[in-house]
Design a protein around this motif. Structure first.
Motif: not given
Length: 112
Positions: A94-112
């Motif tokens: 659960l910790v790994v999935i939560a961290i991955d989701i947060l990183f993907y959200i941050m990367l998509s926000a930066i790329a947008a």
């Protein structure tokens, strides 16, 4: 790698919180192992699947390694019960999935 280090730090903090007043040998290196070994196995198997031409959609089941490896290590190496080992394995997953989701959200926000 930043994701793995952040996830292992959170796993270490949670293990220390749940294992207070017990000295079982669960330390920082163990929490790094719980996250880094499955991450490296998934990385190598993804490369192998790419070389072999296998569709990488089937590799989603490898996420279960984040549950299986800590659970088996805690049961066989640290001699915890199966129930407690499975709970800590689920915690790592659960910790790994939560961290991955947060990183993907941050990367998509930066790329947008």
């Amino acid at each position: 790698m930043i994701q793995a280090l952040l996830a292992s730090g959170i796993v270490f903090g949670l293990l220390k919180f749940f294992e207070r007043d017990k000295d079982r040998g669960l330390d920082g290196f163990t929490s790094i192992t719980f996250v880094l070994v499955p991450a490296l196995l998934i990385f190598l198997l993804t490369i192998g699947a790419g070389i072999a031409g296998i569709s990488q959609q089937f590799l989603i089941v490898l996420v279960a390694l984040y549950f299986m490896i800590p659970m088996l290590m805690l049961r066989l190496q640290f001699e915890l019960s199966w129930k407690q080992s499975a709970q800590y394995g689920l915690l790592v997953l659960l910790v790994v999935i939560a961290i991955d989701i947060l990183f993907y959200i941050m990367l998509s926000a930066i790329a947008a």
